[in-house]
Design a protein around this motif. Structure first.
Motif, PDB file in Angstrom:
ATOM      1  N   ALA A 191     112.893 100.961  37.788  1.00  0.00           N
ATOM      2  CA  ALA A 191     114.152 101.114  37.048  1.00  0.00           C
ATOM      3  C   ALA A 191     114.093 100.326  35.744  1.00  0.00           C
ATOM      4  CB  ALA A 191     115.305 100.648  37.926  1.00  0.00           C
ATOM      5  N   GLY A 192     113.226 100.753  34.859  1.00  0.00           N
ATOM      6  CA  GLY A 192     113.045 100.104  33.566  1.00  0.00           C
ATOM      7  C   GLY A 192     112.059 100.920  32.757  1.00  0.00           C
ATOM      8  N   PRO A 193     111.890 100.587  31.483  1.00  0.00           N
ATOM      9  CA  PRO A 193     111.055 101.413  30.599  1.00  0.00           C
ATOM     10  C   PRO A 193     109.559 101.133  30.703  1.00  0.00           C
ATOM     11  CG  PRO A 193     112.002  99.595  29.372  1.00  0.00           C
ATOM     12  CD  PRO A 193     112.544  99.479  30.766  1.00  0.00           C
ATOM     13  N   ASN A 194     109.179 100.116  31.484  1.00  0.00           N
ATOM     14  CA  ASN A 194     107.776  99.700  31.506  1.00  0.00           C
ATOM     15  C   ASN A 194     106.968 100.460  32.557  1.00  0.00           C
ATOM     16  OD1 ASN A 194     108.312  97.704  29.520  1.00  0.00           O
ATOM     17  ND2 ASN A 194     109.341  96.527  31.126  1.00  0.00           N
ATOM     18  N   LEU A 195     105.680 100.576  32.317  1.00  0.00           N
ATOM     19  CA  LEU A 195     104.821 101.269  33.285  1.00  0.00           C
ATOM     20  C   LEU A 195     103.885 100.275  33.959  1.00  0.00           C
ATOM     21  CD1 LEU A 195     103.623 104.531  31.444  1.00  0.00           C
ATOM     22  CD2 LEU A 195     105.661 104.180  32.849  1.00  0.00           C
ATOM     23  N   LYS A 196     103.478 100.614  35.171  1.00  0.00           N
ATOM     24  CA  LYS A 196     102.409  99.888  35.844  1.00  0.00           C
ATOM     25  C   LYS A 196     101.297 100.900  36.038  1.00  0.00           C
ATOM     26  CE  LYS A 196     106.388  97.973  37.074  1.00  0.00           C
ATOM     27  NZ  LYS A 196     107.703  98.571  37.318  1.00  0.00           N
ATOM     28  N   LEU A 197     100.109 100.564  35.590  1.00  0.00           N
ATOM     29  CA  LEU A 197      98.985 101.495  35.725  1.00  0.00           C
ATOM     30  C   LEU A 197      98.156 101.132  36.945  1.00  0.00           C
ATOM     31  CD1 LEU A 197      97.725 101.935  32.057  1.00  0.00           C
ATOM     32  CD2 LEU A 197      99.751 102.843  33.180  1.00  0.00           C
ATOM     33  N   LEU A 198      97.647 102.166  37.603  1.00  0.00           N
ATOM     34  CA  LEU A 198      96.799 101.971  38.779  1.00  0.00           C
ATOM     35  C   LEU A 198      95.409 102.478  38.430  1.00  0.00           C
ATOM     36  CD1 LEU A 198      99.358 103.494  41.309  1.00  0.00           C
ATOM     37  CD2 LEU A 198      98.768 101.065  41.140  1.00  0.00           C
ATOM     38  N   PHE A 199      94.397 101.657  38.658  1.00  0.00           N
ATOM     39  CA  PHE A 199      93.008 102.066  38.412  1.00  0.00           C
ATOM     40  C   PHE A 199      92.091 101.152  39.208  1.00  0.00           C
ATOM     41  CE2 PHE A 199      92.384  98.539  35.430  1.00  0.00           C
ATOM     42  CZ  PHE A 199      93.683  98.326  34.973  1.00  0.00           C
ATOM     43  N   GLU A 200      90.810 101.456  39.198  1.00  0.00           N
ATOM     44  CA  GLU A 200      89.862 100.611  39.909  1.00  0.00           C
ATOM     45  C   GLU A 200      89.052  99.782  38.906  1.00  0.00           C
ATOM     46  OE1 GLU A 200      88.658 102.195  44.083  1.00  0.00           O
ATOM     47  OE2 GLU A 200      88.219 103.770  42.633  1.00  0.00           O
ATOM     48  N   ALA A 201      88.507  98.659  39.403  1.00  0.00           N
ATOM     49  CA  ALA A 201      87.833  97.693  38.521  1.00  0.00           C
ATOM     50  C   ALA A 201      86.726  98.341  37.681  1.00  0.00           C
ATOM     51  CB  ALA A 201      87.280  96.546  39.353  1.00  0.00           C
ATOM     52  N   LYS A 202      86.029  99.335  38.256  1.00  0.00           N
ATOM     53  CA  LYS A 202      84.922  99.966  37.513  1.00  0.00           C
ATOM     54  C   LYS A 202      85.420 100.656  36.237  1.00  0.00           C
ATOM     55  CE  LYS A 202      84.960 104.311  40.213  1.00  0.00           C
ATOM     56  NZ  LYS A 202      85.830 105.052  39.328  1.00  0.00           N
ATOM     57  N   ASP A 203      86.691 101.015  36.193  1.00  0.00           N
ATOM     58  CA  ASP A 203      87.232 101.718  35.022  1.00  0.00           C
ATOM     59  C   ASP A 203      88.071 100.796  34.123  1.00  0.00           C
ATOM     60  OD1 ASP A 203      86.212 104.291  35.844  1.00  0.00           O
ATOM     61  OD2 ASP A 203      87.727 104.221  37.437  1.00  0.00           O
ATOM     62  N   ALA A 204      88.090  99.497  34.459  1.00  0.00           N
ATOM     63  CA  ALA A 204      88.983  98.573  33.755  1.00  0.00           C
ATOM     64  C   ALA A 204      88.713  98.539  32.245  1.00  0.00           C
ATOM     65  CB  ALA A 204      88.882  97.179  34.355  1.00  0.00           C
ATOM     66  N   ASP A 205      87.440  98.522  31.846  1.00  0.00           N
ATOM     67  CA  ASP A 205      87.145  98.409  30.413  1.00  0.00           C
ATOM     68  C   ASP A 205      87.713  99.599  29.641  1.00  0.00           C
ATOM     69  OD1 ASP A 205      85.905  96.075  30.844  1.00  0.00           O
ATOM     70  OD2 ASP A 205      83.841  96.842  30.688  1.00  0.00           O
ATOM     71  N   GLN A 206      87.521 100.793  30.221  1.00  0.00           N
ATOM     72  CA  GLN A 206      88.016 101.983  29.524  1.00  0.00           C
ATOM     73  C   GLN A 206      89.545 102.004  29.449  1.00  0.00           C
ATOM     74  OE1 GLN A 206      85.326 104.636  31.726  1.00  0.00           O
ATOM     75  NE2 GLN A 206      85.514 105.982  29.933  1.00  0.00           N
ATOM     76  N   VAL A 207      90.196 101.598  30.536  1.00  0.00           N
ATOM     77  CA  VAL A 207      91.665 101.607  30.530  1.00  0.00           C
ATOM     78  C   VAL A 207      92.174 100.544  29.552  1.00  0.00           C
ATOM     79  CG1 VAL A 207      93.759 101.373  31.938  1.00  0.00           C
ATOM     80  CG2 VAL A 207      91.716 102.425  32.925  1.00  0.00           C
ATOM     81  N   MET A 208      91.520  99.377  29.559  1.00  0.00           N
ATOM     82  CA  MET A 208      91.984  98.304  28.682  1.00  0.00           C
ATOM     83  C   MET A 208      91.734  98.597  27.217  1.00  0.00           C
ATOM     84  SD  MET A 208      91.285  94.971  30.948  1.00  0.00           S
ATOM     85  CE  MET A 208      91.854  93.804  29.747  1.00  0.00           C
ATOM     86  N   SER A 209      90.690  99.369  26.923  1.00  0.00           N
ATOM     87  CA  SER A 209      90.466  99.663  25.502  1.00  0.00           C
ATOM     88  C   SER A 209      91.564 100.596  24.982  1.00  0.00           C
ATOM     89  CB  SER A 209      89.062 100.226  25.265  1.00  0.00           C
ATOM     90  OG  SER A 209      88.980 101.490  25.848  1.00  0.00           O
ATOM     91  N   ARG A 210      92.173 101.389  25.894  1.00  0.00           N
ATOM     92  CA  ARG A 210      93.284 102.261  25.478  1.00  0.00           C
ATOM     93  C   ARG A 210      94.617 101.509  25.459  1.00  0.00           C
ATOM     94  NH1 ARG A 210      93.246 107.996  25.187  1.00  0.00           N
ATOM     95  NH2 ARG A 210      91.011 107.792  25.430  1.00  0.00           N
ATOM     96  N   PHE A 211      94.734 100.481  26.344  1.00  0.00           N
ATOM     97  CA  PHE A 211      95.986  99.713  26.425  1.00  0.00           C
ATOM     98  C   PHE A 211      95.652  98.227  26.285  1.00  0.00           C
ATOM     99  CE2 PHE A 211      96.678 103.559  29.009  1.00  0.00           C
ATOM    100  CZ  PHE A 211      97.843 104.051  28.427  1.00  0.00           C
TER     101      PHE A 211
END
Ligand code: PMV
Length: 333
Positions: A301-321
Motif C-alpha cells: 500500500a504505497g508507491p514503492n516496489l520490492k524486486l525479487l531476483f536471485e543473487a546470480k542476477d544481482a549485478d544485472q538488476v542493480m545496473s538497471r536500478f
C-alpha cells in the motif's frame, strides 16, 4: 462482538500480571507479503479474509525498547523524535498498550526503524511485532511465537508475520475469536534469494492500508474474485518454495500484487498508490525480464516496489536500478 481486550485475556489467562523487568528491548524484521493480506473478516480483531505468505527482511526492521516508568502518561519516541500522543500514530500505540497494563503502569517506548515509515515497507508490521516481543519479556509471559503472533496481529494484521525470519504463513483461521488465526514459519532456507527495496517516492501514503482494504472489499467488483485468486496463489507459492522454483515464486508474487491493486483501482472512490515512477519501474522490470533476466516485483500500500531476483542476477538488476537497496532474507539469520 469480541473486543481486543477479550482476546488478550484469553491469550494471557494464566500469565504473569506485573512487569518483572524495568527495561527490555526486542527486534523484529519487516516482512514483505508474496501472497497478500487484503480484506478483513473481522475489522476489530484484524482477522483476514484470506491466508497470506511473506518473507522477512533480515536486518531491515524495528528495534523497540520498553521501559516501565512512573510518569502520568506513556512517552513514545520514534526514530529519536518524540511522538505526539494525540497523533494517529500515538493514539494507536497507546490504545495497544492499554490492552496490557494491569496496574496503571505507564511506559516509555523508544522505537527505531531502519525502513521508511508508512511508505509501504511494512514498518508497522515490524513495529508491533517488536513491541509484542518486548512486552512478552517485560511481563515474562513466556509465550511461544505463534501465540505472540496473535497479540501482534491485534496491533497491525501483518505484524503477526514478523515474529520470524524467512518465509512465514499467516493462517486465516475460522474461529470467531481468531485463536486459530496465527502465523507459523515455513521451514525453508533459500540462500540466494534477494529482495531489492526500490524507494520511488518516500512520501507518506495518502490512505492507510486499513482504509484501502476496507474500501476495496466494500466497493470493488473484483473483490469477490480475490479469495480464490489468493488460495490459488498460496498453493503455487508453496510449490515454488518446496521446489526452489524461483520463476514460479516471482511470477506468482507479482501476479498476486497486481490482483490486489486491481481491487483498489476499481474501488469507489478509486485508490491508486501508483506514481508515475512506480509505473516506469514496472516497465523496466518487464523489459529486463524480456531481455532474459528473471526479476519480478511486488508492491504494497504505497508507491514503492520490492524486486525479487536471485543473487546470480544481482549485478544485472542493480545496473538497471542503481539506487536499490538489496536484502538477502536468508543470509546471516
Ligand atoms: O497490516 P496492515 O494493516 O499494515 O496491512 C498490510 C497490507 C499489505 O501490506 C498491503 C499486504 C500484506 O500482506 O502485507
Amino acid at each position: 462482538m469480541l473486543t481486543k481486550k477479550d482476546i488478550v485475556d484469553l491469550v494471557l489467562k494464566d500469565k504473569n500480571k506485573s512487569p518483572v523487568q524495568e527495561i527490555v528491548s526486542a527486534y523484529a524484521p519487516s516482512n514483505i507479503a508474496l501472497c497478500k493480506y487484503w480484506g478483513k473478516r473481522d475489522e476489530v480483531l484484524n482477522l483476514p479474509v484470506t491466508s497470506s505468505l511473506s518473507v522477512s527482511l533480515a536486518n531491515k526492521g524495528t528495534t523497540t525498547v520498553v521501559k516501565c516508568h512512573d510518569a502520568q502518561h506513556d512517552e513514545i519516541i520514534l526514530n529519536s523524535n518524540p511522538v505526539d500522543l494525540d497523533s494517529q500514530f500515538g493514539k494507536r500505540l497507546v490504545s495497544y498498550l492499554d490492552l496490557f497494563r494491569q496496574n496503571n503502569e505507564t511506559f516509555l517506548i523508544e522505537t527505531s526503524s531502519n525502513i521508511p515509515v508508512a511508505a509501504g515497507f511494512a514498518s508497522s508490521a515490524s513495529g508491533y511485532a517488536a513491541l509484542a516481543e518486548a512486552l512478552n519479556i517485560l511481563y515474562d509471559w513466556q509465550l511461544d511465537s505463534s501465540s505472540l503472533s496473535i497479540l501482534a496481529r491485534l496491533g497491525s494484521g501483518s505484524a503477526c508475520r514478523s515474529l520470524w525470519h524467512g518465509f512465514v504463513e499467516w493462517h486465516k483461521g475460522e474461529r470467531e475469536d481468531g485463536m486459530d488465526c496465527n502465523a507459523t514459519p515455513i521451514e525453508k532456507t533459500w540462500l540466494n534469494l534477494c529482495v531489492g527495496l526500490l524507494v520511488l517516492s518516500p512520501e507518506e501514503k495518502p490512505m492507510s492500508s486499513r482504509e484501502a482494504m476496507k474500501l476495496s472489499k466494500a466497493s470493488s467488483c473484483y473483490y469477490d474474485a480475490w479469495p480464490k485468486k489468493s488460495a490459488d496463489d498460496m498453493k503455487l507459492l508453496h510449490k515454488a518454495i518446496d521446489n526452489s522454483d524461483f520463476e514460479l515464486l516471482g511470477q506468482t508474487a507479482e501476479s498476486n500484487a497486481l490482483a490486489m491493486h486491481a481491487t483498489m483501482i476499481t474501488a469507489s472512490p478509486s485508490v491508486c498508490y501508483w506514481q508515475p515512477e512506480t509505473v516506469a519501474a514496472m516497465h523496466e522490470v518487464w523489459a529486463l525480464r524480456k531481455e532474459g533476466v528473471p526479476v519480478y516485483f511486488t508492491e504494497d500500500a504505497g508507491p514503492n516496489l520490492k524486486l525479487l531476483f536471485e543473487a546470480k542476477d544481482a549485478d544485472q538488476v542493480m545496473s538497471r536500478f542503481p539506487a536499490m537497496e538489496v536484502v538477502m532474507p536468508f543470509e546471516g539469520v
